[in-house]
Enzyme design. Structure first.
Site, PDB file in Angstrom:
ATOM      1  N   GLY A  46       0.840  -1.198   0.000  1.00  0.00           N
ATOM      2  CA  GLY A  46       0.000   0.000   0.000  1.00  0.00           C
ATOM      3  C   GLY A  46       0.867   1.237   0.000  1.00  0.00           C
ATOM      4  O   GLY A  46       2.066   1.171   0.294  1.00  0.00           O
ATOM      5  N   CYS A  91       6.112  -0.321   7.461  1.00  0.00           N
ATOM      6  CA  CYS A  91       5.744   0.887   6.719  1.00  0.00           C
ATOM      7  C   CYS A  91       6.941   1.331   5.899  1.00  0.00           C
ATOM      8  O   CYS A  91       8.066   1.361   6.413  1.00  0.00           O
ATOM      9  CB  CYS A  91       5.329   2.002   7.689  1.00  0.00           C
ATOM     10  SG  CYS A  91       4.841   3.524   6.862  1.00  0.00           S
ATOM     11  N   LEU A  92       6.686   1.674   4.656  1.00  0.00           N
ATOM     12  CA  LEU A  92       7.782   2.136   3.784  1.00  0.00           C
ATOM     13  C   LEU A  92       8.393   3.438   4.306  1.00  0.00           C
ATOM     14  O   LEU A  92       9.523   3.759   3.963  1.00  0.00           O
ATOM     15  CB  LEU A  92       7.255   2.328   2.347  1.00  0.00           C
ATOM     16  CG  LEU A  92       6.793   1.035   1.658  1.00  0.00           C
ATOM     17  CD1 LEU A  92       6.119   1.363   0.328  1.00  0.00           C
ATOM     18  CD2 LEU A  92       7.959   0.077   1.449  1.00  0.00           C
TER      19      LEU A  92
HETATM   20  O1  GNR Z   1       4.164  -2.629   2.541  1.00  0.00           O
HETATM   21  C1  GNR Z   1       3.517  -2.481   3.593  1.00  0.00           C
HETATM   22  N1  GNR Z   1       3.236  -3.566   4.346  1.00  0.00           N
HETATM   23  C2  GNR Z   1       2.357  -3.538   5.416  1.00  0.00           C
HETATM   24  C3  GNR Z   1       2.334  -4.638   6.264  1.00  0.00           C
HETATM   25  C4  GNR Z   1       1.455  -4.673   7.326  1.00  0.00           C
HETATM   26  C5  GNR Z   1       0.581  -3.630   7.536  1.00  0.00           C
HETATM   27  C6  GNR Z   1       0.602  -2.520   6.714  1.00  0.00           C
HETATM   28  C7  GNR Z   1       1.483  -2.479   5.649  1.00  0.00           C
HETATM   29  S1  GNR Z   1       1.479  -1.106   4.605  1.00  0.00           S
HETATM   30  C8  GNR Z   1       3.114  -1.128   4.024  1.00  0.00           C
HETATM   31  C9  GNR Z   1       3.319  -0.068   2.953  1.00  0.00           C
HETATM   32  C10 GNR Z   1       3.129   1.286   3.566  1.00  0.00           C
HETATM   33  O2  GNR Z   1       3.913   1.817   4.305  1.00  0.00           O
HETATM   34  N2  GNR Z   1       1.996   1.891   3.309  1.00  0.00           N
HETATM   35  O3  GNR Z   1       1.732   3.082   3.868  1.00  0.00           O
HETATM   36 NI    NI Z   2       2.860   3.149   5.709  1.00  0.00          NI
END
Ligand code: GNR
Ligand code: NI
Length: 168
Positions: A46, A91-92
């Site tokens: 996401g 989270c990225l």
């Molecule tokens: O790549 C993502 N993996 C994830 C794993 C568990 C719960 C949420 C996420 S979102 C994250 C990508 C991201 O930072 N989206 O904002």
């Molecule tokens: Ni995130």
């Protein structure tokens, strides 16, 4: 198509509350396409526009194994339907850290698609978790905000150190 740069915690721009999209036009469609490209390249499941320093309410999600099921949500809103579920999130914008967060395991989302049409979706499991994580980003919120101050401070210090190393 273009890959966009992803902001990292504790960058204060990630705290900006995103504004609703007033018109779904080519600018927004290009943004969504670039966000999907950026998400797939990362790779992630996401991405919220806030993470690429665009403070408008657009998120993209693809939780499929083959990364071939893109969803775009514009001005998303949700209602919790299910039970609380604990899941280890990443989270990225917080690279390298994974911690358990409690979310709703089922939600009803309403949003606009890239044609500007309203749609509704009942999401469960990882899709529901991911959509809630992305909508938090639009509200300037990160998964580390659900952790103890101690854990959040440790993560912040480690990332600040890495950021310093990367520029010097
Ligand atoms: O790549 C993502 N993996 C994830 C794993 C568990 C719960 C949420 C996420 S979102 C994250 C990508 C991201 O930072 N989206 O904002
Ligand atoms: Ni995130």
């Amino acid at each position: 198509m273009a890959q966009l740069e992803i902001l990292e915690f504790p960058d204060t721009r990630l705290r900006t509350v995103a504004k609703p999209v007033t018109e779904v036009d080519d600018r927004i469609r290009t943004l969504a396409a670039d966000m999907l490209e950026t998400m797939y390249a990362a790779p992630g499941i996401g991405l919220a526009a806030s993470q690429v320093d665009v403070h408008e309410r657009v998120i993209v999600v693809d939780v499929s194994e083959d990364q071939d099921d893109p969803h775009v949500f514009i001005n998303p809103e949700y209602e919790k339907l299910g039970e609380p579920i604990e899941y280890q999130e990443g989270c990225l914008s917080v690279p390298g850290f994974y911690e358990v967060v409690t979310r709703s395991d089922k939600i009803k989302v309403s949003a606009l698609n890239t044609k500007g049409e309203t749609f509704e979706l009942v999401a469960e499991g990882l899709l529901a978790i991911c959509i809630q994580h992305e909508i938090d980003h639009l509200d300037g919120k990160l998964f580390v905000d659900y952790l103890s101050n101690l854990k959040r401070t440790r993560i912040r210090k480690k990332l600040e150190k890495q950021h310093k190393m990367a520029v010097s």
